[in-house]
Design a protein around this motif. Structure first.
Motif, PDB file in Angstrom:
ATOM      1  N   GLN A   1      -1.464   3.257  -8.967  1.00 29.48           N
ATOM      2  CA  GLN A   1      -0.694   4.269  -9.707  1.00 29.48           C
ATOM      3  C   GLN A   1      -1.558   5.299 -10.415  1.00 29.48           C
ATOM      4  OE1 GLN A   1       3.322   2.660 -11.582  1.00 29.48           O
ATOM      5  NE2 GLN A   1       1.755   1.079 -11.663  1.00 29.48           N
ATOM      6  N   LYS A   2      -2.686   4.831 -10.957  1.00 31.14           N
ATOM      7  CA  LYS A   2      -3.507   5.766 -11.742  1.00 31.14           C
ATOM      8  C   LYS A   2      -4.807   6.126 -11.028  1.00 31.14           C
ATOM      9  CE  LYS A   2      -1.600   4.150 -16.051  1.00 31.14           C
ATOM     10  NZ  LYS A   2      -1.629   2.822 -16.657  1.00 31.14           N
ATOM     11  N   VAL A   3      -4.888   5.793  -9.742  1.00 31.82           N
ATOM     12  CA  VAL A   3      -6.132   6.060  -9.013  1.00 31.82           C
ATOM     13  C   VAL A   3      -5.869   7.115  -7.933  1.00 31.82           C
ATOM     14  CG1 VAL A   3      -7.949   5.011  -7.607  1.00 31.82           C
ATOM     15  CG2 VAL A   3      -6.845   3.665  -9.393  1.00 31.82           C
ATOM     16  N   PRO A   4      -6.576   8.247  -7.979  1.00 29.80           N
ATOM     17  CA  PRO A   4      -6.361   9.272  -6.954  1.00 29.80           C
ATOM     18  C   PRO A   4      -6.898   8.814  -5.594  1.00 29.80           C
ATOM     19  CG  PRO A   4      -8.024   9.992  -8.569  1.00 29.80           C
ATOM     20  CD  PRO A   4      -7.552   8.646  -9.010  1.00 29.80           C
ATOM     21  N   VAL A   5      -6.131   9.097  -4.552  1.00 25.51           N
ATOM     22  CA  VAL A   5      -6.501   8.685  -3.201  1.00 25.51           C
ATOM     23  C   VAL A   5      -6.577   9.929  -2.317  1.00 25.51           C
ATOM     24  CG1 VAL A   5      -5.651   7.431  -1.179  1.00 25.51           C
ATOM     25  CG2 VAL A   5      -5.437   6.410  -3.443  1.00 25.51           C
ATOM     26  N   GLN A   6      -7.606   9.997  -1.459  1.00 23.62           N
ATOM     27  CA  GLN A   6      -7.730  11.162  -0.571  1.00 23.62           C
ATOM     28  C   GLN A   6      -6.567  11.204   0.414  1.00 23.62           C
ATOM     29  OE1 GLN A   6     -11.619  11.188   1.298  1.00 23.62           O
ATOM     30  NE2 GLN A   6     -12.638  11.078  -0.700  1.00 23.62           N
ATOM     31  N   PRO A   7      -6.033  12.425   0.670  1.00 26.64           N
ATOM     32  CA  PRO A   7      -4.925  12.513   1.615  1.00 26.64           C
ATOM     33  C   PRO A   7      -5.376  11.990   2.980  1.00 26.64           C
ATOM     34  CG  PRO A   7      -5.542  14.703   0.733  1.00 26.64           C
ATOM     35  CD  PRO A   7      -6.480  13.713   0.145  1.00 26.64           C
ATOM     36  N   GLY A   8      -4.510  11.264   3.616  1.00 23.55           N
ATOM     37  CA  GLY A   8      -4.852  10.776   4.955  1.00 23.55           C
ATOM     38  C   GLY A   8      -5.483   9.385   4.952  1.00 23.55           C
ATOM     39  N   LEU A   9      -5.840   8.877   3.784  1.00 26.23           N
ATOM     40  CA  LEU A   9      -6.412   7.520   3.773  1.00 26.23           C
ATOM     41  C   LEU A   9      -5.297   6.514   4.043  1.00 26.23           C
ATOM     42  CD1 LEU A   9      -8.614   5.400   3.196  1.00 26.23           C
ATOM     43  CD2 LEU A   9      -7.923   5.473   0.794  1.00 26.23           C
ATOM     44  N   ASP A  10      -5.450   5.773   5.138  1.00 22.85           N
ATOM     45  CA  ASP A  10      -4.376   4.845   5.513  1.00 22.85           C
ATOM     46  C   ASP A  10      -4.684   3.453   4.967  1.00 22.85           C
ATOM     47  OD1 ASP A  10      -2.238   3.596   6.601  1.00 22.85           O
ATOM     48  OD2 ASP A  10      -3.069   3.501   8.638  1.00 22.85           O
ATOM     49  N   TRP A  11      -4.584   3.305   3.649  1.00 23.05           N
ATOM     50  CA  TRP A  11      -4.897   2.004   3.048  1.00 23.05           C
ATOM     51  C   TRP A  11      -3.809   0.986   3.359  1.00 23.05           C
ATOM     52  CZ3 TRP A  11      -1.160   0.461  -0.249  1.00 23.05           C
ATOM     53  CH2 TRP A  11      -0.384   1.451  -0.861  1.00 23.05           C
ATOM     54  N   ARG A  12      -2.585   1.487   3.649  1.00 24.49           N
ATOM     55  CA  ARG A  12      -1.463   0.551   3.870  1.00 24.49           C
ATOM     56  C   ARG A  12      -1.726  -0.377   5.063  1.00 24.49           C
ATOM     57  NH1 ARG A  12       1.130   4.792   1.623  1.00 24.49           N
ATOM     58  NH2 ARG A  12       2.544   4.244  -0.094  1.00 24.49           N
ATOM     59  N   SER A  13      -2.184   0.194   6.179  1.00 26.34           N
ATOM     60  CA  SER A  13      -2.373  -0.701   7.330  1.00 26.34           C
ATOM     61  C   SER A  13      -3.543  -1.654   7.095  1.00 26.34           C
ATOM     62  CB  SER A  13      -2.517   0.081   8.637  1.00 26.34           C
ATOM     63  OG  SER A  13      -3.325   1.179   8.452  1.00 26.34           O
ATOM     64  N   THR A  14      -4.541  -1.205   6.307  1.00 29.56           N
ATOM     65  CA  THR A  14      -5.653  -2.112   5.988  1.00 29.56           C
ATOM     66  C   THR A  14      -5.154  -3.298   5.168  1.00 29.56           C
ATOM     67  OG1 THR A  14      -7.120  -0.216   5.900  1.00 29.56           O
ATOM     68  CG2 THR A  14      -7.936  -2.265   4.925  1.00 29.56           C
ATOM     69  N   LEU A  15      -4.341  -3.001   4.155  1.00 29.70           N
ATOM     70  CA  LEU A  15      -3.845  -4.074   3.274  1.00 29.70           C
ATOM     71  C   LEU A  15      -2.951  -5.043   4.033  1.00 29.70           C
ATOM     72  CD1 LEU A  15      -4.028  -4.681   0.123  1.00 29.70           C
ATOM     73  CD2 LEU A  15      -5.230  -2.711   1.009  1.00 29.70           C
ATOM     74  N   ALA A  16      -2.164  -4.486   4.961  1.00 28.96           N
ATOM     75  CA  ALA A  16      -1.239  -5.339   5.709  1.00 28.96           C
ATOM     76  C   ALA A  16      -1.979  -6.170   6.758  1.00 28.96           C
ATOM     77  CB  ALA A  16      -0.162  -4.474   6.366  1.00 28.96           C
ATOM     78  N   SER A  17      -3.199  -5.754   7.091  1.00 25.20           N
ATOM     79  CA  SER A  17      -3.913  -6.405   8.197  1.00 25.20           C
ATOM     80  C   SER A  17      -4.633  -7.683   7.762  1.00 25.20           C
ATOM     81  CB  SER A  17      -4.950  -5.436   8.778  1.00 25.20           C
ATOM     82  OG  SER A  17      -6.059  -5.380   7.897  1.00 25.20           O
ATOM     83  N   ASP A  18      -5.230  -8.353   8.747  1.00 27.47           N
ATOM     84  CA  ASP A  18      -5.955  -9.592   8.476  1.00 27.47           C
ATOM     85  C   ASP A  18      -7.181  -9.389   7.601  1.00 27.47           C
ATOM     86  OD1 ASP A  18      -4.226 -11.193   9.670  1.00 27.47           O
ATOM     87  OD2 ASP A  18      -5.388 -11.552  11.512  1.00 27.47           O
ATOM     88  N   ALA A  19      -7.643  -8.133   7.497  1.00 33.03           N
ATOM     89  CA  ALA A  19      -8.813  -7.862   6.657  1.00 33.03           C
ATOM     90  C   ALA A  19      -8.559  -8.310   5.229  1.00 33.03           C
ATOM     91  CB  ALA A  19      -9.148  -6.375   6.693  1.00 33.03           C
ATOM     92  N   CYS A  20      -7.287  -8.354   4.836  1.00 31.31           N
ATOM     93  CA  CYS A  20      -6.959  -8.738   3.447  1.00 31.31           C
ATOM     94  C   CYS A  20      -6.169 -10.043   3.384  1.00 31.31           C
ATOM     95  CB  CYS A  20      -6.180  -7.619   2.760  1.00 31.31           C
ATOM     96  SG  CYS A  20      -7.139  -6.128   2.563  1.00 31.31           S
ATOM     97  N   ALA A  21      -6.202 -10.805   4.475  1.00 34.50           N
ATOM     98  CA  ALA A  21      -5.460 -12.070   4.474  1.00 34.50           C
ATOM     99  C   ALA A  21      -5.966 -12.970   3.347  1.00 34.50           C
ATOM    100  CB  ALA A  21      -5.629 -12.772   5.815  1.00 34.50           C
ATOM    101  N   GLY A  22      -5.055 -13.603   2.631  1.00 32.36           N
ATOM    102  CA  GLY A  22      -5.445 -14.540   1.582  1.00 32.36           C
ATOM    103  C   GLY A  22      -5.735 -13.885   0.242  1.00 32.36           C
ATOM    104  N   PHE A  23      -5.665 -12.544   0.181  1.00 30.39           N
ATOM    105  CA  PHE A  23      -5.906 -11.869  -1.099  1.00 30.39           C
ATOM    106  C   PHE A  23      -4.765 -12.165  -2.065  1.00 30.39           C
ATOM    107  CE2 PHE A  23      -9.048  -8.122  -0.588  1.00 30.39           C
ATOM    108  CZ  PHE A  23      -9.869  -8.876   0.213  1.00 30.39           C
ATOM    109  N   SER A  24      -5.111 -12.508  -3.304  1.00 26.89           N
ATOM    110  CA  SER A  24      -4.095 -12.651  -4.352  1.00 26.89           C
ATOM    111  C   SER A  24      -3.889 -11.285  -5.004  1.00 26.89           C
ATOM    112  CB  SER A  24      -4.583 -13.637  -5.403  1.00 26.89           C
ATOM    113  OG  SER A  24      -5.680 -13.082  -6.108  1.00 26.89           O
ATOM    114  N   GLY A  25      -2.911 -11.189  -5.892  1.00 22.95           N
ATOM    115  CA  GLY A  25      -2.699  -9.947  -6.642  1.00 22.95           C
ATOM    116  C   GLY A  25      -3.952  -9.560  -7.414  1.00 22.95           C
ATOM    117  N   ALA A  26      -4.594 -10.574  -8.003  1.00 20.50           N
ATOM    118  CA  ALA A  26      -5.810 -10.305  -8.769  1.00 20.50           C
ATOM    119  C   ALA A  26      -6.922  -9.780  -7.857  1.00 20.50           C
ATOM    120  CB  ALA A  26      -6.265 -11.570  -9.492  1.00 20.50           C
ATOM    121  N   ASP A  27      -6.989 -10.306  -6.622  1.00 21.43           N
ATOM    122  CA  ASP A  27      -8.005  -9.816  -5.675  1.00 21.43           C
ATOM    123  C   ASP A  27      -7.726  -8.361  -5.299  1.00 21.43           C
ATOM    124  OD1 ASP A  27      -9.116 -12.354  -5.665  1.00 21.43           O
ATOM    125  OD2 ASP A  27      -7.962 -12.999  -3.912  1.00 21.43           O
TER     126      ASP A  27
END
Ligand code: ATP
Length: 268
Positions: A198-224
């Motif tokens: 919410q308070k962090v600016p992100v460059q337009p076009g950065l597709d963080w959503r597919s990274t977070l949904a992918s196995d690269a972040c499997a097992g991450f907790s909210g704190a992670d």
């Protein structure tokens, strides 16, 4: 500033909590509605819940939802960590428990939050139990039974180990609602990341959503995920960038790992 054991209205709102929609709904019915519309409960002959036990792996939002629910219904919030109440001097811990409930009733409506309840109230008579915690459990039972809905004190306790809590605490009229707060799955990780960004600016076009949904972040907790966002911001800072971009996310991912191990996951 949050002082242990003293009443405040927390600054955390539902906008700061990602995913966990079922938990939000359950807490709304268990706590917000009875505080805001007690007549609707009474009309249907319903008793408000006395207490909720949130359980599950560390860092998945148990403390966060407890604060958000108190904020949502304008209730005071008193937080206490289980281990801190266990005082070695005879009689001290029971007195602290009594004082806490007295303070909560004086500050009602109030959410009384017991973090790490397992440390405070292990099964009586078990190997891990000792005389001090037996007396604390007895005092807790007395206070819970003396807390009816007119006093408008709502208990929320958390644990990573519901199996070792004294079962008497979980009977009807006590911490009788057990809610599991799980490790987030793909879409839930995306939702949590959204709140963290919410308070962090992100460059337009950065597709963080597919990274977070992918196995690269499997097992991450909210704190992670919160840690990942901090790492992203630090990487951006180090490269003199005003917003988080692809390379920063990549660096952050190299520095962030799931904090709940696979073998621990079996526990929950
Ligand atoms: P513990 O069992 O260790 O007490 P917990 O489940 O109470 O853990 P929290 O203290 O609520 O975990 O979460 C730790 C931090 O992780 C939060 O301050 C927040 O930054 C982030 N976090 C965890 N879950 C969420 C979530 N669902 N939405 C947004 N942020 C989250």
């Amino acid at each position: 500033i949050q002082r242990e054991g003293f009443a405040t209205v927390p600054g955390v709102t539902w906008a700061d909590v990602g995913a966990l929609n079922e938990i939000k709904d359950e807490l709304h019915f268990a706590i917000t509605l009875p505080i805001q519309q007690p007549e609707r409960f009474k009309a249907l002959g319903l008793n408000a819940a006395t207490g909720v036990l949130l359980y599950g792996p560390p860092g998945c939002g148990k403390t966060l939802v407890a604060k958000a629910i108190a904020n949502d219904c304008g209730a005071n919030f008193i937080s206490i960590k289980g281990p801190e109440l266990l005082n070695k001097y005879v009689g001290e811990s029971e007195r602290s428990v009594r004082q806490l409930f007295t303070r909560a009733r004086a500050a009602s409506p109030c959410v009384l939050f017991f973090d790490e309840l397992d440390a405070l109230a292990p099964r009586r008579g078990g190997d891990s139990g000792n005389a001090a915690s037996e007396r604390v459990v007895n005092q807790l039972l007395t206070e819970m039974d003396g807390t009816d809905e007119r006093s408008q004190v709502y208990l929320i306790a958390t644990t990573n180990r519901p199996d070792i809590i004294d079962p008497a605490l979980l009977r009807p009229g006590r911490l009788d609602k057990l809610l599991y707060v799980p490790l987030p799955k793909g879409p839930e990780r995306v939702s949590i990341m959204e709140t963290c960004l919410q308070k962090v600016p992100v460059q337009p076009g950065l597709d963080w959503r597919s990274t977070l949904a992918s196995d690269a972040c499997a097992g991450f907790s909210g704190a992670d995920i919160a840690a990942l966002v901090r790492e992203c911001a630090v990487a951006a800072l180090k490269s003199d960038s005003l917003a988080v971009g692809e390379s920063h996310l990549k660096t952050a991912l190299e520095n962030t790992h799931p904090s709940v191990s696979r073998s621990d996951e079996q526990l929950y």
